[in-house]
Design an enzyme around this catalytic site. Structure first.
Site, mmCIF file in Angstrom:
data_model
loop_
_atom_site.group_PDB
_atom_site.id
_atom_site.type_symbol
_atom_site.label_atom_id
_atom_site.label_comp_id
_atom_site.label_asym_id
_atom_site.label_seq_id
_atom_site.Cartn_x
_atom_site.Cartn_y
_atom_site.Cartn_z
ATOM 1 N N VAL A 104 0.872 -1.175 0.000
ATOM 2 C CA VAL A 104 0.000 0.000 0.000
ATOM 3 C C VAL A 104 0.909 1.226 0.000
ATOM 4 O O VAL A 104 1.707 1.419 0.922
ATOM 5 C CB VAL A 104 -0.942 0.011 1.216
ATOM 6 C CG1 VAL A 104 -2.026 1.074 1.028
ATOM 7 C CG2 VAL A 104 -1.584 -1.355 1.431
ATOM 8 N N HIS A 110 -7.195 7.398 0.547
ATOM 9 C CA HIS A 110 -7.455 5.988 0.268
ATOM 10 C C HIS A 110 -6.426 5.101 0.975
ATOM 11 O O HIS A 110 -6.762 4.043 1.511
ATOM 12 C CB HIS A 110 -7.377 5.770 -1.253
ATOM 13 C CG HIS A 110 -8.133 4.578 -1.729
ATOM 14 N ND1 HIS A 110 -9.479 4.391 -1.499
ATOM 15 C CD2 HIS A 110 -7.726 3.493 -2.435
ATOM 16 C CE1 HIS A 110 -9.855 3.245 -2.038
ATOM 17 N NE2 HIS A 110 -8.818 2.680 -2.613
HETATM 18 N N1 INI Z 1 -4.467 -1.551 -3.021
HETATM 19 C C1 INI Z 1 -3.205 -1.880 -2.679
HETATM 20 O O1 INI Z 1 -2.915 -3.061 -2.456
HETATM 21 N N2 INI Z 1 -2.261 -0.907 -2.557
HETATM 22 C C2 INI Z 1 -2.537 0.404 -2.777
HETATM 23 O O2 INI Z 1 -1.614 1.236 -2.663
HETATM 24 C C3 INI Z 1 -3.847 0.776 -3.131
HETATM 25 N N3 INI Z 1 -4.184 2.163 -3.374
HETATM 26 O O3 INI Z 1 -3.333 3.017 -3.125
HETATM 27 O O4 INI Z 1 -5.247 2.478 -3.802
HETATM 28 C C4 INI Z 1 -4.820 -0.248 -3.249
HETATM 29 N N4 INI Z 1 -6.080 0.045 -3.603
HETATM 30 C C5 INI Z 1 -7.012 -0.953 -4.056
HETATM 31 C C6 INI Z 1 -7.737 -1.625 -2.911
HETATM 32 O O5 INI Z 1 -6.889 -2.549 -2.254
HETATM 33 C C7 INI Z 1 -8.967 -2.389 -3.419
HETATM 34 O O6 INI Z 1 -8.560 -3.353 -4.346
HETATM 35 C C8 INI Z 1 -10.020 -1.468 -4.048
HETATM 36 O O7 INI Z 1 -10.366 -0.435 -3.162
HETATM 37 C C9 INI Z 1 -11.310 -2.279 -4.402
HETATM 38 O O8 INI Z 1 -11.885 -2.849 -3.222
#
Ligand code: INI
Length: 157
Positions: free
Chosen positions: A82, A89
């Site tokens: 992440v 987010h």
């Molecule tokens: N998911 C990640 O694994 N890392 C990230 O940095 C990230 N950002 O930054 O948005 C991220 N977003 C997607 C999230 O995990 C979900 O797949 C999405 O919200 C749908 O449920």
């Protein structure tokens, strides 16, 4: 004399499930490579490892929950990256991933390692995915094996 209940991360005979987030794949692929290297190096058979791929770190807890509920695994390893962007987010995804993974471990009484990087930049993440700061995937896999073994020791007392 206090009794020290501890164990080394022996993976012989263990079945391990990995839940891998695809988001930021340039980071999570090397995390997976590190985790697989650690498992095999510590004695886990390659055909005793399953990898479930989910879209992002937010989905790791549900993926882990299903693998845990199958009863097939001695431990799970969750891998994700992440990276803080311009929006809040990051905080939601990182917090839910951490809380959700911990919930699965306690609900299923199963070691579930948290190999999720939470960094400000992709460079910081890459440094911890096989770069100059080591490999968090490797560390998470070793942690999962150690937890299996130490819980077995605790169970005997
Ligand atoms: N998911 C990640 O694994 N890392 C990230 O940095 C990230 N950002 O930054 O948005 C991220 N977003 C997607 C999230 O995990 C979900 O797949 C999405 O919200 C749908 O449920």
């Amino acid at each position: 004399m206090p009794r020290h209940l501890q164990a080394s991360p022996n993976g012989e005979g263990l079945r391990i499930g990995i839940v891998l987030a695809r988001f930021n794949q340039s980071v999570t692929d090397p995390l997976l490579a590190g985790a697989l290297e650690a498992l095999v190096r510590h004695g886990v058979a390659e055909d005793a490892i399953d990898v479930a791929v989910v879209p992002g770190s937010f989905e790791l807890p549900l993926g882990a929950q299903r693998l845990a509920a199958s009863g097939r695994y001695d431990a799970l390893v969750c891998l994700g990256a992440v990276v803080r962007g311009e929006t809040p987010h990051f905080d939601f995804v990182a917090a839910e991933a951490a809380r959700g993974v911990a919930d699965v471990a306690r609900r299923h009484d199963l070691p579930v390692a948290f190999g999720v990087l939470t960094t400000d930049t992709i460079e910081q993440a890459l440094a911890r995915a096989g770069g100059e700061r080591g490999n968090k995937g490797y560390e998470a896999a070793v942690t999962a094996l150690e937890m299996v073994q130490v819980l077995r020791v605790v169970q005997k007392y």
